[in-house]
Design an enzyme around this catalytic site. Structure first.
Site, short mmCIF file in Angstrom:
data_model
loop_
_atom_site.label_atom_id
_atom_site.label_comp_id
_atom_site.label_asym_id
_atom_site.label_seq_id
_atom_site.Cartn_x
_atom_site.Cartn_y
_atom_site.Cartn_z
CG LEU A 1 -1.89 1.01 1.10
CD1 LEU A 1 -2.72 1.39 -0.10
CD2 LEU A 1 -2.83 1.14 2.58
CB THR B 1 -6.92 -4.60 10.43
OG1 THR B 1 -7.39 -5.79 9.88
CG2 THR B 1 -6.95 -4.54 11.89
CG ASP B 2 -10.65 -7.87 8.42
OD1 ASP B 2 -9.53 -7.26 7.75
OD2 ASP B 2 -10.93 -8.84 8.46
CE1 TYR C 1 -2.02 -6.22 11.88
CE2 TYR C 1 -4.07 -7.43 11.42
CZ TYR C 1 -3.03 -6.44 11.05
OH TYR C 1 -3.22 -5.45 10.10
CE LYS D 1 -3.30 -1.72 12.23
NZ LYS D 1 -2.25 -0.68 11.51
#
Length: 281
Positions: free
Chosen positions: A12, A101-102, A125, A129
């Site tokens: 990205l 993030t989802d 993780y 986040k």
């Protein structure tokens, strides 16, 4: 604008740098050496020296399974460093766009998650986040938190590249079919992120290509479009146990983009076709 981008060696960050340059912005790309996410004084000093108008924070600890063994390091990079970046942005008056993030959601059910739905990370993780999100919300008013999922781009490893590599030596593959989400092309995403940072429409957003599929469906479409004769056998997640628990539901609602006047990204199948052409160039 002068915009600092972290994580420029990733999928990205690489495309965000290209999009900023194409629009005439002064893009400053930070590598780990220049802006180490585990050395907070050095990180702060770098931002204060560059003094950007905005920061697009793409860098992260993304080794989801390894994070279960390295929880402290993961939290330092994704939570602690993001807090330091947010603090520096507050002190110099810069906007911050933080990629999340989802995985901050529980990943259950079949509904599309809205930005303000209850959080419930199921792995280290996701917890790290979410800590980053909370730091940004606590310290800043001029911020964008953008949750993404299933990202693919030219500059790095991803599911598509893995499938194409396996297709060289396999004519049958087993792929998980009970995790549902939206593949997201970094070139499409980069355009949206720059649209955001050029605006004052702050808030929390979800940004993926349109449509949803399972990993097995994704693999089938990859092979179909790439012209590879590979049979995909769908299997449940239990067939591939991993140290980190994966969300079965990664559906993210994009009504937040509509409400703010941002354009949604194209369908994921269209994005895949353009990506495969880019790989072939």
């Amino acid at each position: 604008m002068k915009i600092l981008v972290t994580g420029i060696t990733g999928q990205l960050g690489h495309d965000v740098m290209e999009e900023l340059a194409a629009r005439g912005h002064e893009a400053v790309g930070a590598t780990r050496r220049e802006m180490p996410l585990t050395d907070f004084p050095a990180l702060r000093a770098y931002i204060e020296r560059v003094r950007p108008d905005a920061v697009i924070h793409c860098a992260a600890y993304t080794a989801v399974d390894r994070a279960e063994e390295e929880k402290e390091t993961c939290m330092i990079v994704n939570g602690g460093a993001t807090r330091e970046i947010a603090t520096a942005c507050r002190d110099i008056g810069a906007k911050l766009l933080y990629l999340s993030t989802d995985y901050v959601f529980p990943g259950t059910g079949e509904d599309f998650y809205e930005p303000d739905d209850a959080k419930g990370p199921q792995n280290a993780y996701g917890l790290s986040k979410l800590a980053g999100e909370e730091a940004v919300e606590e310290l800043l008013t001029r911020y964008f938190i953008v949750r993404i999922s299933w990202v693919f781009g030219v500059n790095g490893k991803n599911f598509i590249k893995t499938m194409l590599r396996l297709a060289e030596t396999h004519d049958t593959l087993t792929v998980v079919d009970d995790q549902i989400g939206s593949p997201t092309y970094t070139r499409d995403l980069a355009r949206l992120l720059v649209d955001m940072v050029e605006s004052e429409r702050y808030g929390i957003y979800h940004a993926t290509n349109e449509g949803v599929c399972s990993w097995a469906d994704f693999a089938k479409e990859i092979f179909r479009q790439a012209g590879r004769a590979v049979t995909v056998t769908p299997v449940p997640s239990t067939a591939y146990p991993t140290p980190a628990k994966r969300p079965k539901n990664s559906r993210l609602s994009k009504r937040c983009l509509d409400a703010a006047g941002f354009s949604r990204l194209p369908d994921w199948q269209d994005a895949l076709a353009r990506y495969l052409r880019e790989l072939a160039e």
